[in-house]
Design a protein around this motif. Structure first.
Motif, short mmCIF file in Angstrom:
data_model
loop_
_atom_site.label_atom_id
_atom_site.label_comp_id
_atom_site.label_asym_id
_atom_site.label_seq_id
_atom_site.Cartn_x
_atom_site.Cartn_y
_atom_site.Cartn_z
N PRO A 97 0.94 -1.30 -0.04
CA PRO A 97 0.18 -0.01 0.04
C PRO A 97 0.79 1.27 0.16
CG PRO A 97 -0.93 -1.52 1.63
CD PRO A 97 0.59 -2.07 1.13
N VAL A 98 2.06 1.11 0.58
CA VAL A 98 2.85 2.41 0.50
C VAL A 98 3.53 2.86 -0.75
CG1 VAL A 98 4.98 3.58 1.59
CG2 VAL A 98 3.44 2.00 2.99
N PHE A 99 3.86 1.41 -1.58
CA PHE A 99 4.41 1.86 -3.08
C PHE A 99 3.04 2.38 -3.68
CE2 PHE A 99 7.52 -1.19 -1.49
CZ PHE A 99 8.67 -0.38 -1.59
N VAL A 100 1.84 1.93 -3.55
CA VAL A 100 0.70 2.11 -4.38
C VAL A 100 0.51 3.60 -4.03
CG1 VAL A 100 -1.60 2.06 -4.71
CG2 VAL A 100 -0.35 -0.02 -4.42
N LEU A 101 0.59 4.22 -2.77
CA LEU A 101 0.42 5.66 -2.51
C LEU A 101 1.29 6.50 -3.13
CD1 LEU A 101 -0.34 7.01 1.10
CD2 LEU A 101 1.72 7.88 -0.12
N ILE A 102 2.78 6.06 -3.09
CA ILE A 102 3.52 6.65 -3.88
C ILE A 102 3.71 7.04 -5.25
CG2 ILE A 102 6.27 7.03 -4.40
CD1 ILE A 102 6.93 5.46 -1.65
N ILE B 94 -8.55 14.21 4.42
CA ILE B 94 -9.07 13.02 3.86
C ILE B 94 -10.80 12.87 4.18
CG2 ILE B 94 -6.89 11.86 3.91
CD1 ILE B 94 -7.86 10.42 6.23
N ARG B 95 -11.22 13.75 4.93
CA ARG B 95 -12.62 13.55 5.15
C ARG B 95 -13.44 14.08 3.84
NH1 ARG B 95 -13.56 16.54 11.23
NH2 ARG B 95 -12.35 14.68 12.44
N ALA B 96 -12.78 15.06 3.19
CA ALA B 96 -13.52 15.08 1.93
C ALA B 96 -13.12 14.42 0.81
CB ALA B 96 -12.94 16.63 1.38
N GLY B 97 -12.28 13.35 1.00
CA GLY B 97 -11.81 12.36 -0.24
C GLY B 97 -10.30 12.48 -0.03
N ILE B 98 -9.71 11.33 -0.54
CA ILE B 98 -8.40 11.36 -0.75
C ILE B 98 -8.17 11.58 -2.34
CG2 ILE B 98 -6.45 9.52 -0.92
CD1 ILE B 98 -7.98 7.68 0.97
N THR B 99 -7.22 12.68 -2.30
CA THR B 99 -6.58 13.03 -3.75
C THR B 99 -5.20 12.83 -3.84
OG1 THR B 99 -6.22 15.52 -2.69
CG2 THR B 99 -8.59 14.92 -3.54
N PRO B 100 -4.72 13.07 -4.90
CA PRO B 100 -3.28 12.89 -5.24
C PRO B 100 -2.45 13.87 -4.32
CG PRO B 100 -4.24 12.60 -7.37
CD PRO B 100 -5.40 12.79 -6.44
N GLU B 101 -2.97 15.05 -3.96
CA GLU B 101 -2.43 15.99 -2.99
C GLU B 101 -2.12 15.43 -1.78
OE1 GLU B 101 -4.80 19.39 -1.86
OE2 GLU B 101 -2.76 20.70 -2.33
N ILE B 102 -2.97 14.68 -1.39
CA ILE B 102 -2.80 13.94 -0.14
C ILE B 102 -1.80 12.93 -0.18
CG2 ILE B 102 -3.73 12.51 1.97
CD1 ILE B 102 -4.84 15.54 1.63
N ASN B 103 -1.65 12.22 -1.49
CA ASN B 103 -0.78 11.47 -1.53
C ASN B 103 0.75 11.87 -1.67
OD1 ASN B 103 -2.63 9.49 -1.68
ND2 ASN B 103 -2.61 9.23 -3.96
N ALA B 104 0.78 13.16 -2.36
CA ALA B 104 1.99 13.90 -2.41
C ALA B 104 2.68 14.26 -1.17
CB ALA B 104 1.75 14.97 -3.14
#
Length: 257
Positions: free
Chosen positions: A23-28, A223-233
């Motif tokens: 999951p960490v690699f997927v997030l990256i 993340i309450r509003a949804g997970i976006t690539p910004e959070i991933n970054a």
């Protein structure tokens, strides 16, 4: 000795590692996704990293996290250094003192956070950056204490005895002999305390006040509003910083000069 290995040991180990780190690699990977939907890949892009650099809320949260981590790690390292020097020699109550120093590692963080919140409210300490620095200093002490104490245990007392035979007083012996030998352990302890404070969420969440949001608290709110690539970054940047600092701490603990 012929020791029979447990069946499927390698396979189980690989499965556990994959379960923990995949999951960490997927997030990256998805932090480089150009699509705003975090789970739909379109093409690679660095736009989200540019956005987090230009986001004033993220910059403010980063500044709060850095001020908090540096202040708490510095105070915790100083206290841990004094505690390690004090517990180096045997004295009545030494075991109890070391147990108290390690207690934050044993207690659940949610219990410590709630108890700290109740204590600060009871004595009238205003919630905010100052309260977070006090709380973070306390639970960062064992992380700074253990590397320093390990370094002290590996040091021979003959160097300090030789310095005192040459008429150096205690302060001069500490400044010219003990501290240079102890410096790698002090840096390693500071690094571990800094990473621990930087990544902490629970204590910061309970004790933060207006304008003192840290990065972990900001991520939780976002993340309450949804997970976006910004959070991933943001998560990727924090992950890379943590890995680099922990690697530095590991290298310093192995330093012999």
């Amino acid at each position: 000795m012929n020791i029979r290995r447990f069946p499927l040991t390698r396979e189980i180990s690989l499965f556990v590692l994959a379960y923990l780190y995949l999951p960490v690699f997927v997030l990256i990977a998805y932090s480089f996704n150009a699509n705003r939907t975090a789970t739909v890949w379109t093409h690679a892009s660095l736009d989200w990293y540019v956005r987090i650099l230009n986001n004033p809320s993220i910059r403010a949260a980063t500044w709060n996290s850095l001020v908090l981590a540096i202040s708490a790690a510095t105070a915790a390292t100083v206290i841990a250094l004094l505690a390690a020097l004090a517990t180096r020699r045997a004295f009545p109550g030494r075991n109890a003192s070391e147990t108290i120093l390690r207690l934050p590692l044993i207690l659940p963080e949610i219990v410590v956070a709630v108890a700290t919140l109740i204590l600060f409210v009871a004595v009238g300490i205003e919630l905010g950056l100052g309260a977070m620095i006090l709380a973070h200093t306390v639970f960062c002490i064992p992380f700074a204490y253990l590397p320093i104490r390990a370094r002290l245990d590996g040091m021979s007392g003959t160097y300090e005895e030789a310095a005192q035979d040459l008429y150096a007083n205690r302060f001069r012996t500490f400044r010219r002999v003990t501290m240079p030998l102890l410096w790698p352990g002090v840096l390693a302890g500071f690094t571990l305390a800094f990473v621990t404070s930087l990544d902490d969420f629970l204590t910061s969440f309970f004790l933060s006040g207006p304008g003192t949001t840290t990065l972990p608290v900001y991520i939780f709110s976002a993340i309450r509003a949804g997970i976006t690539p910004e959070i991933n970054a943001i998560s990727t940047v924090m992950l890379v910083i943590s890995i680099l600092l922990v690697s530095l701490s590991f290298a310093l603990t192995r330093l012999r000069r």
